[in-house]
Design a protein around this motif. Structure first.
Motif, PDB file in Angstrom:
ATOM      1  N   LEU A 160      27.528  16.308  -8.681  1.00 26.74           N
ATOM      2  CA  LEU A 160      27.427  15.337  -7.513  1.00 26.74           C
ATOM      3  C   LEU A 160      28.839  15.080  -6.923  1.00 26.74           C
ATOM      4  N   SER A 161      29.708  15.338  -7.439  1.00 27.67           N
ATOM      5  CA  SER A 161      31.184  15.052  -6.993  1.00 27.67           C
ATOM      6  C   SER A 161      31.563  15.815  -6.034  1.00 27.67           C
ATOM      7  N   ARG A 162      30.852  17.057  -5.706  1.00 31.05           N
ATOM      8  CA  ARG A 162      31.169  18.156  -4.690  1.00 31.05           C
ATOM      9  C   ARG A 162      30.564  17.685  -3.445  1.00 31.05           C
ATOM     10  N   TYR A 163      29.706  16.809  -3.483  1.00 32.82           N
ATOM     11  CA  TYR A 163      29.048  16.359  -2.184  1.00 32.82           C
ATOM     12  C   TYR A 163      29.750  15.189  -1.588  1.00 32.82           C
ATOM     13  N   ARG A 164      30.092  14.976  -0.159  1.00 32.88           N
ATOM     14  CA  ARG A 164      30.772  14.097   0.510  1.00 32.88           C
ATOM     15  C   ARG A 164      30.157  12.940   0.579  1.00 32.88           C
ATOM     16  N   SER A 165      28.667  12.875   0.645  1.00 34.24           N
ATOM     17  CA  SER A 165      27.959  11.777   0.928  1.00 34.24           C
ATOM     18  C   SER A 165      26.851  11.682  -0.339  1.00 34.24           C
ATOM     19  N   ARG A 166      26.555  10.642  -1.035  1.00 41.27           N
ATOM     20  CA  ARG A 166      25.549  10.527  -2.033  1.00 41.27           C
ATOM     21  C   ARG A 166      24.906   9.003  -1.874  1.00 41.27           C
ATOM     22  N   VAL A 167      23.908   9.177  -2.232  1.00 39.48           N
ATOM     23  CA  VAL A 167      22.852   7.955  -2.403  1.00 39.48           C
ATOM     24  C   VAL A 167      22.363   8.071  -3.741  1.00 39.48           C
ATOM     25  N   LEU A 168      22.706   7.160  -4.699  1.00 41.25           N
ATOM     26  CA  LEU A 168      22.547   7.022  -6.156  1.00 41.25           C
ATOM     27  C   LEU A 168      21.705   6.010  -6.173  1.00 41.25           C
ATOM     28  N   ARG A 169      20.465   6.070  -6.859  1.00 39.11           N
ATOM     29  CA  ARG A 169      19.371   4.944  -7.187  1.00 39.11           C
ATOM     30  C   ARG A 169      18.952   5.129  -8.609  1.00 39.11           C
ATOM     31  N   PRO A 170      19.678   5.106  -9.682  1.00 39.16           N
ATOM     32  CA  PRO A 170      19.160   5.347 -10.965  1.00 39.16           C
ATOM     33  C   PRO A 170      18.432   4.242 -11.475  1.00 39.16           C
ATOM     34  N   LEU A 171      17.194   4.471 -11.859  1.00 36.54           N
ATOM     35  CA  LEU A 171      16.190   3.517 -12.421  1.00 36.54           C
ATOM     36  C   LEU A 171      15.593   4.071 -13.741  1.00 36.54           C
ATOM     37  N   GLU A 172      15.351   3.057 -14.495  1.00 40.20           N
ATOM     38  CA  GLU A 172      14.697   3.638 -15.704  1.00 40.20           C
ATOM     39  C   GLU A 172      12.940   3.625 -15.911  1.00 40.20           C
ATOM     40  N   ASN A 173      12.525   3.615 -14.701  1.00 38.10           N
ATOM     41  CA  ASN A 173      11.198   3.369 -14.797  1.00 38.10           C
ATOM     42  C   ASN A 173      10.354   4.603 -14.179  1.00 38.10           C
ATOM     43  N   THR A 174      11.300   5.779 -14.249  1.00 38.79           N
ATOM     44  CA  THR A 174      10.671   7.177 -13.673  1.00 38.79           C
ATOM     45  C   THR A 174      10.659   7.303 -12.317  1.00 38.79           C
ATOM     46  N   TYR A 175      11.208   6.262 -11.509  1.00 36.13           N
ATOM     47  CA  TYR A 175      11.564   6.494 -10.078  1.00 36.13           C
ATOM     48  C   TYR A 175      12.652   6.197  -9.439  1.00 36.13           C
ATOM     49  N   GLY A 176      13.648   6.721 -10.353  1.00 34.38           N
ATOM     50  CA  GLY A 176      14.983   6.723  -9.730  1.00 34.38           C
ATOM     51  C   GLY A 176      15.133   8.072  -8.857  1.00 34.38           C
ATOM     52  N   MET A 177      16.267   7.974  -8.015  1.00 38.41           N
ATOM     53  CA  MET A 177      16.298   8.993  -6.875  1.00 38.41           C
ATOM     54  C   MET A 177      17.789   9.180  -6.689  1.00 38.41           C
ATOM     55  N   VAL A 178      18.163  10.534  -6.483  1.00 35.09           N
ATOM     56  CA  VAL A 178      19.482  10.829  -5.901  1.00 35.09           C
ATOM     57  C   VAL A 178      19.506  11.790  -4.846  1.00 35.09           C
ATOM     58  N   PHE A 179      20.079  11.502  -3.854  1.00 36.51           N
ATOM     59  CA  PHE A 179      20.356  12.099  -2.690  1.00 36.51           C
ATOM     60  C   PHE A 179      21.874  12.521  -2.287  1.00 36.51           C
ATOM     61  N   ALA A 180      22.140  13.907  -2.073  1.00 37.24           N
ATOM     62  CA  ALA A 180      23.606  14.346  -2.058  1.00 37.24           C
ATOM     63  C   ALA A 180      23.542  15.445  -0.993  1.00 37.24           C
ATOM     64  N   THR A 181      24.547  15.301  -0.316  1.00 37.00           N
ATOM     65  CA  THR A 181      24.596  16.195   1.049  1.00 37.00           C
ATOM     66  C   THR A 181      26.166  16.544   1.536  1.00 37.00           C
ATOM     67  N   ASN A 182      26.201  17.647   1.970  1.00 38.44           N
ATOM     68  CA  ASN A 182      27.711  17.986   2.511  1.00 38.44           C
ATOM     69  C   ASN A 182      27.500  18.134   4.136  1.00 38.44           C
ATOM     70  N   LEU A 183      26.079  17.772   4.487  1.00 35.78           N
ATOM     71  CA  LEU A 183      26.003  17.848   5.961  1.00 35.78           C
ATOM     72  C   LEU A 183      26.567  16.505   6.736  1.00 35.78           C
ATOM     73  N   PRO A 184      26.862  16.262   7.975  1.00 36.04           N
ATOM     74  CA  PRO A 184      27.439  15.041   8.371  1.00 36.04           C
ATOM     75  C   PRO A 184      26.286  14.027   8.323  1.00 36.04           C
ATOM     76  N   VAL A 185      26.451  12.834   7.801  1.00 33.49           N
ATOM     77  CA  VAL A 185      25.786  11.788   7.772  1.00 33.49           C
ATOM     78  C   VAL A 185      26.067  10.671   8.675  1.00 33.49           C
ATOM     79  N   ARG A 186      24.886  10.153   9.286  1.00 34.30           N
ATOM     80  CA  ARG A 186      25.134   9.135  10.432  1.00 34.30           C
ATOM     81  C   ARG A 186      24.569   7.699   9.740  1.00 34.30           C
ATOM     82  N   SER A 187      23.309   7.839   8.675  1.00 34.91           N
ATOM     83  CA  SER A 187      23.123   6.906   8.156  1.00 34.91           C
ATOM     84  C   SER A 187      22.309   7.625   6.881  1.00 34.91           C
ATOM     85  N   ALA A 188      22.389   6.533   5.727  1.00 31.69           N
ATOM     86  CA  ALA A 188      21.526   7.010   4.700  1.00 31.69           C
ATOM     87  C   ALA A 188      21.227   5.815   3.610  1.00 31.69           C
ATOM     88  N   GLY A 189      20.057   5.936   3.129  1.00 34.21           N
ATOM     89  CA  GLY A 189      19.810   4.846   2.197  1.00 34.21           C
ATOM     90  C   GLY A 189      18.298   4.582   1.672  1.00 34.21           C
TER      91      GLY A 189
END
Length: 313
Positions: free
Chosen positions: A113-142
């Motif tokens: 994940l450290s190789r990506y410029r933009s990351r959205v990390l939402r770790p959860l313990e309920n099996t619905y955690g989510m990770v998003f990562a990209t090196n494309l230009p980001v205007r908004s993410a969440g």
């Protein structure tokens, strides 16, 4: 589903009331059920017309419009981190979506994940955690919790390397469980479609929908969102269960708007999860793609009302 229940009840009644040849009546009704199911899945046979034309080669000037995506439900209780680390290291996707990611998964994948410029990390313990990562230009993410708490949906406005904007949705709704019907899943899926359905910006959606591509809910999502399915006319690309994917179900989805084409689309190797990864190379080339691709199903007022009704319940 209600249609199948009705057919089952009719088959039972036929077995009781058809004199002399109860088996014949049952066989006829079951044949009708099989025909209806075949009609629904027909688009996902290789001999059906395709919706999205593929391009093995893209003009050199349009290469910056292409990018790779990878989606994977890692299965939270799978602790074989190495296989997923190697997959990401090998593919180096421009967009990475991981689901069922708890804190241990996020920590284990920190080097990747450290190789990506933009990351959205939402770790959860309920099996619905989510990770998003990209090196494309980001205007908004969440992430947003729209229909239920601690079950995030990812919304992002990204751009290709040549500056073309597009919307990205990452979905992992709750599956139906004993004592819990499909309402939560269906509401989340349809809300995501309504969120982008009126936008003129090209869009894509992917994730573990916990639903097959030909279900009423997913077909409504596709229609409301103005999406096309690159699998239509090519196969259903089953991803679950991972050990028997060839005999399984296409629970992991990828939908794109008509401005996209694609170079490749694959269900990848088993990495220890109960799902197989889904990877693709997409190209946002605008009008040339629109001229080649099929048109999305028209969203009628009735379609919109059906989707809105789902989100209200």
């Amino acid at each position: 589903m209600l249609t199948l229940i009705a057919i089952g009840v009719l088959a039972f009644g036929t077995a009781i009331f058809v004199r002399g040849h109860p088996g014949t009546g049952v066989i006829a009704i079951l044949a009708l059920a099989a025909t209806l199911q075949a009609w629904r899945v027909y688009p996902y046979f290789w001999f059906a017309p395709v919706e999205v034309e593929d391009r093995e080669e893209v003009d050199a000037g349009a290469a910056a419009s292409c990018f790779t995506v990878l989606g994977l439900n890692v299965y939270q209780h799978n602790r074989d981190y190495t296989a997923t680390q190697r997959l990401i290291d090998r593919l180096k996707p421009d967009i990475l979506l991981l689901m069922e990611t708890d804190r241990r998964w996020v920590d284990a994948l920190a080097p990747q994940l450290s190789r990506y410029r933009s990351r959205v990390l939402r770790p959860l313990e309920n099996t619905y955690g989510m990770v998003f990562a990209t090196n494309l230009p980001v205007r908004s993410a969440g992430t947003q919790n729209i229909t239920d708490q601690d079950t995030p949906t990812l919304y992002a406005r990204l751009a290709t390397r040549d500056g073309q904007p597009f919307d990205y949705i990452g979905l992992h709704p709750r599956p139906p469980l004993p004592g819990q019907d499909t309402d939560l899943r269906d509401r989340k899926i349809e809300h995501a479609a309504l969120a982008v359905g009126d936008s003129e910006v090209p869009r894509m959606a992917m994730g573990d929908f916990n639903d097959v591509a030909w279900s009423r809910t997913t077909r409504l999502f596709k229609q409301v969102g103005g999406f096309l399915d690159p699998r239509i006319g090519r196969g259903n690309y089953p991803s679950f269960p991972a050990d028997y994917a060839a005999l399984g179900w296409p629970l992991d989805q990828l939908f794109i708007s008509p401005a996209f084409t694609f170079r490749d689309l694959h269900i990848l190797e088993n990495v220890g999860s109960d799902h197989r990864p889904l990877g693709a190379t997409l190209c946002l080339i605008g009008d040339p793609a629109r001229r080649q691709n099929a048109s999305p199903d028209v969203m009628t007022p009735q379609t919109r009302r059906a989707a809105q009704s789902m989100t209200r319940h």
